[in-house]
Write a protein that holds these residues in place. Structure first.
Motif: not given
Ligand SMILES: *Cc1c(COP(=O)(O)O)cnc(C)c1O
Length: 384
Positions: A337-354
């Motif tokens: 939702m809120t962070h979907a526009s951040i690429p998945a690899d960056i998301r995982e790296k910073v801890g925004i897990t599934d």
């Protein structure tokens, strides 16, 4: 100056001079009579200035301790106006878990104008300073930052940034001036999605910006009038009305949030809780130095025996929705939702897990919120 609880109610322009009305009227007008050529009564056209919007702008300036305030049609319009201070070839540093929309406007709109961004870890001062290349002109941070509630030392980052003549912009949406005042900590500009706590009732989309100098005030006023993303009079009125109760709402929000964070922390089904109001949170100490308390927003993860999709479906009282800061409790799934526009690899790296779940605690009875969380967690168990 009054205490902030009083300024929330009486700050800015609170009484209508013409009638004595205790609420600023909604000046629903686009234009104003001129008494002769060049003889304006202070207003000429409502994009440029409107008395209801001005009352709100004066109020937020006073609350944040700034020189001038500006009201926009959304938080993103406020951020866009502030970033419009930059020129082609300039670069802005953002923290790694900045609001998704801020990331998107930089990555997909400002890039058209050759205004670039870099992501820097604002919790590591050395890494942050190393990221300041000659083209960096501004830094934009949030504390606590969405959705892992990462705390950044606003005073320290401002000091480092000012050594390099950078403009320091703080998105203060999560804390509001009731809990944290970034300009007093050294920032140059504060922006808000007033859609959240300042409005407080999930019924208005609005943005605000407050600046610390007269020079910045002139520049933002020019950009606001030129680009035109202003807040309408009725929405300005709603926001003034919302801000009056900010203090009492936040007191209850925070009281509830602390109890819920403790409930989650002591729950064996929960593997992680991110909330800077908990004493063992990595951000607790710095947050306590710069803010009144840990605020309201928290995120958590369930252990692998639980299915977060099921959890969202089993909630009865708490609503699955974007946004935050309203009187009702809301949950969201940052990764989709809120962070979907951040690429998945960056998301995982910073801890925004599934499996990450973000909770915006409302002001309902805290036992009702906890019961709902409890039953939804139990009902989402998939393995023993
Ligand atoms: C919601 C939000 C925004 C964007 O504000 P809008 O009013 O939705 O445009 C910016 N920053 C933060 C931290 C937010 O939560």
């Amino acid at each position: 100056m009054s205490n902030i609880e009083t300024t929330l109610i009486h700050g800015g322009i609170s009484i209508d001079e013409h009638t004595g009305a205790v609420n600023v009227p909604i000046y629903q007008t686009s234009t104003y009579k001129q008494d002769g050529l060049g003889k304006m009564r202070g207003y000429e056209y409502s994009r440029t200035g409107n008395p209801t919007r001005e009352a709100l702008e004066a109020l937020i300036a006073e609350l944040e301790g700034g020189v001038a305030g500006f009201a926009f049609g959304s938080g993103m319009a406020a951020t866009t106006a502030v970033l419009s201070l930059l020129h082609s070839g300039d670069r802005v540093l953002i923290s790694s878990n900045v609001y998704g929309g801020t990331f998107r406007v930089l990555a997909k709109v400002f890039n058209h104008f050759n205004i670039n961004y870099s992501i820097a870890d604002t919790t590591d001062f050395k890494a942050f300073e190393d990221a300041i290349t000659p083209d960096v002109k501004a830094v934009m941070i949030e504390s606590p930052a969405n959705p892992l509630m990462t705390v950044t030392d606003i005073r320290a980052i401002s000091e480092i940034s000012h050594k390099h003549d950078l403009l320091v912009i703080v998105d203060n949406t999560f804390m509001t001036p009731y809990l944290q005042r970034p300009l007093e900590l050294g920032a140059d500009i504060v922006v808000h999605s007033a859609t959240k706590y300042l409005g407080g009732h999930s019924d208005v989309v609005a943005g605000l910006a407050v600046v610390s100098t007269k020079e910045l005030a002139e520049q933002i006023a020019f950009i606001q009038n030129s680009t035109g993303g202003v807040l309408p009079p009725f929405d300005s009125f709603l926001l003034i009305r919302g801000i009056k109760t900010l203090g009492v709402r936040l007191d209850r929000h925070v009281e509830n949030a602390l109890k819920i964070a403790e409930f989650l922390k002591n729950n064996p089904a929960v593997s992680k809780v991110y909330y800077p109001g908990l004493k063992d949170d990595p951000g607790y100490e710095i947050n306590s130095k710069q803010a009144k308390n840990g605020g309201v927003m928290m995120s958590f993860e369930l252990t692998k025996e639980y299915d977060h999709r099921l959890f969202f479906e089993k909630l009865n009282l708490i609503t699955l929705a974007e946004s935050l800061g309203g009187v009702e409790s809301l949950v969201c799934h940052p990764a989709s939702m809120t962070h979907a526009s951040i690429p998945a690899d960056i998301r995982e790296k910073v801890g925004i897990t599934d499996g990450l779940i973000r909770l915006s605690t409302g002001i309902e009875n805290v036992n009702d919120i906890i019961s709902d969380l409890d039953q939804a967690i139990k009902a989402s168990k998939v393995k023993n």
